[in-house]
Scaffold this motif. Structure first.
Motif, mmCIF file in Angstrom:
data_model
loop_
_atom_site.group_PDB
_atom_site.id
_atom_site.type_symbol
_atom_site.label_atom_id
_atom_site.label_comp_id
_atom_site.label_asym_id
_atom_site.label_seq_id
_atom_site.Cartn_x
_atom_site.Cartn_y
_atom_site.Cartn_z
ATOM 1 N N HIS A 59 52.773 28.292 75.116
ATOM 2 C CA HIS A 59 54.024 27.597 75.400
ATOM 3 C C HIS A 59 54.177 26.283 74.649
ATOM 4 O O HIS A 59 55.135 25.549 74.892
ATOM 5 C CB HIS A 59 54.158 27.342 76.905
ATOM 6 C CG HIS A 59 54.213 28.593 77.708
ATOM 7 N ND1 HIS A 59 55.315 29.416 77.736
ATOM 8 C CD2 HIS A 59 53.289 29.190 78.492
ATOM 9 C CE1 HIS A 59 55.072 30.456 78.508
ATOM 10 N NE2 HIS A 59 53.845 30.346 78.977
ATOM 11 N N LEU A 60 53.236 25.956 73.765
ATOM 12 C CA LEU A 60 53.317 24.724 72.985
ATOM 13 C C LEU A 60 53.284 25.060 71.497
ATOM 14 O O LEU A 60 52.628 26.023 71.097
ATOM 15 C CB LEU A 60 52.128 23.802 73.312
ATOM 16 C CG LEU A 60 52.000 23.308 74.747
ATOM 17 C CD1 LEU A 60 50.710 22.510 74.923
ATOM 18 C CD2 LEU A 60 53.199 22.462 75.128
ATOM 19 N N PRO A 61 53.945 24.256 70.678
ATOM 20 C CA PRO A 61 53.861 24.475 69.237
ATOM 21 C C PRO A 61 52.410 24.321 68.764
ATOM 22 O O PRO A 61 51.708 23.414 69.195
ATOM 23 C CB PRO A 61 54.742 23.370 68.644
ATOM 24 C CG PRO A 61 55.597 22.885 69.760
ATOM 25 C CD PRO A 61 54.823 23.126 71.014
ATOM 26 N N ILE A 62 51.980 25.198 67.882
ATOM 27 C CA ILE A 62 50.584 25.194 67.443
ATOM 28 C C ILE A 62 50.207 23.869 66.773
ATOM 29 O O ILE A 62 49.113 23.351 67.000
ATOM 30 C CB ILE A 62 50.263 26.405 66.521
ATOM 31 C CG1 ILE A 62 48.759 26.475 66.224
ATOM 32 C CG2 ILE A 62 51.060 26.354 65.238
ATOM 33 C CD1 ILE A 62 47.893 26.708 67.424
ATOM 34 N N GLY A 63 51.098 23.319 65.962
ATOM 35 C CA GLY A 63 50.781 22.066 65.281
ATOM 36 C C GLY A 63 50.549 20.927 66.258
ATOM 37 O O GLY A 63 49.578 20.184 66.162
ATOM 38 N N THR A 64 51.443 20.796 67.215
ATOM 39 C CA THR A 64 51.317 19.738 68.220
ATOM 40 C C THR A 64 50.070 19.943 69.069
ATOM 41 O O THR A 64 49.301 19.013 69.298
ATOM 42 C CB THR A 64 52.568 19.706 69.125
ATOM 43 O OG1 THR A 64 53.712 19.487 68.306
ATOM 44 C CG2 THR A 64 52.473 18.620 70.175
ATOM 45 N N ALA A 65 49.847 21.167 69.524
ATOM 46 C CA ALA A 65 48.693 21.455 70.380
ATOM 47 C C ALA A 65 47.390 21.209 69.636
ATOM 48 O O ALA A 65 46.465 20.579 70.166
ATOM 49 C CB ALA A 65 48.749 22.896 70.883
ATOM 50 N N TYR A 66 47.311 21.682 68.401
ATOM 51 C CA TYR A 66 46.060 21.549 67.645
ATOM 52 C C TYR A 66 45.747 20.088 67.326
ATOM 53 O O TYR A 66 44.612 19.639 67.485
ATOM 54 C CB TYR A 66 46.135 22.374 66.356
ATOM 55 C CG TYR A 66 44.852 22.377 65.583
ATOM 56 C CD1 TYR A 66 43.729 23.041 66.074
ATOM 57 C CD2 TYR A 66 44.739 21.713 64.376
ATOM 58 C CE1 TYR A 66 42.537 23.036 65.370
ATOM 59 C CE2 TYR A 66 43.562 21.705 63.668
ATOM 60 C CZ TYR A 66 42.456 22.368 64.162
ATOM 61 O OH TYR A 66 41.287 22.358 63.474
ATOM 62 N N VAL A 67 46.757 19.344 66.908
ATOM 63 C CA VAL A 67 46.524 17.929 66.598
ATOM 64 C C VAL A 67 46.134 17.159 67.860
ATOM 65 O O VAL A 67 45.225 16.323 67.827
ATOM 66 C CB VAL A 67 47.756 17.294 65.908
ATOM 67 C CG1 VAL A 67 47.633 15.785 65.838
ATOM 68 C CG2 VAL A 67 47.916 17.873 64.515
ATOM 69 N N ALA A 68 46.805 17.440 68.969
ATOM 70 C CA ALA A 68 46.454 16.764 70.219
ATOM 71 C C ALA A 68 45.025 17.100 70.629
ATOM 72 O O ALA A 68 44.245 16.221 71.002
ATOM 73 C CB ALA A 68 47.440 17.148 71.321
ATOM 74 N N TRP A 69 44.664 18.379 70.543
ATOM 75 C CA TRP A 69 43.319 18.839 70.920
ATOM 76 C C TRP A 69 42.247 18.186 70.052
ATOM 77 O O TRP A 69 41.293 17.606 70.553
ATOM 78 C CB TRP A 69 43.299 20.357 70.795
ATOM 79 C CG TRP A 69 42.030 21.077 71.083
ATOM 80 C CD1 TRP A 69 41.408 21.195 72.289
ATOM 81 C CD2 TRP A 69 41.248 21.840 70.159
ATOM 82 N NE1 TRP A 69 40.291 21.992 72.168
ATOM 83 C CE2 TRP A 69 40.179 22.399 70.863
ATOM 84 C CE3 TRP A 69 41.373 22.111 68.800
ATOM 85 C CZ2 TRP A 69 39.220 23.208 70.266
ATOM 86 C CZ3 TRP A 69 40.419 22.922 68.204
ATOM 87 C CH2 TRP A 69 39.353 23.456 68.936
ATOM 88 N N MET A 70 42.415 18.297 68.749
ATOM 89 C CA MET A 70 41.422 17.735 67.830
ATOM 90 C C MET A 70 41.391 16.214 67.884
ATOM 91 O O MET A 70 40.328 15.601 67.872
ATOM 92 C CB MET A 70 41.696 18.194 66.398
ATOM 93 C CG MET A 70 41.388 19.649 66.163
ATOM 94 S SD MET A 70 39.652 20.056 66.398
ATOM 95 C CE MET A 70 38.918 19.144 65.060
#
Length: 113
Positions: A59-70
């Motif tokens: 349910h989240l954009p991959i770019g936003t989720a990945y940058v937030a996670w990393m």
């Protein structure tokens, strides 16, 4: 608990971020992959973090989720390295960690979620 799937995804991503901080700390305690228990803990935490990221991206954009996670993991591990392991907390290192955090906040403020 959370009716909104995007809100639930952010909760899962936050948990994934905490695990993304924890696994490198456990890896540090493995002393170069020479201690089996910290290795196993690190691998389990890393896999759990990765799995939660995967669920959150539904349910989240991959770019936003990945940058937030990393970014959350990198900033958190850097801060814990300074606090727990006595790594340098020079002003430039702290400023760089701050830039990582500002990048995460900036992506979240774009409203693309």
């Amino acid at each position: 608990m959370f009716a909104n799937p995007v809100t639930w995804s952010w909760v899962l991503l936050s948990l994934a971020g905490l695990l993304e901080i924890a696994w490198p700390i456990a890896l540090k305690y493995s002393e170069g992959f020479t201690r089996p228990v910290p290795i196993a803990i690190s691998l389990a935490l890393g896999l759990a973090s990765f799995a939660l990221l995967g669920v959150a991206t539904k349910h989240l954009p991959i770019g936003t989720a990945y940058v937030a996670w990393m970014g959350f993991g990198a900033a958190g591990a850097a801060i814990l390295g300074m606090v727990v392991f006595g790594e340098s907390a020079s002003p430039i290192r702290l400023a760089c960690v701050g830039l990582v955090i500002l990048g995460i906040v900036g992506l979240n403020l774009t409203g693309n979620h």
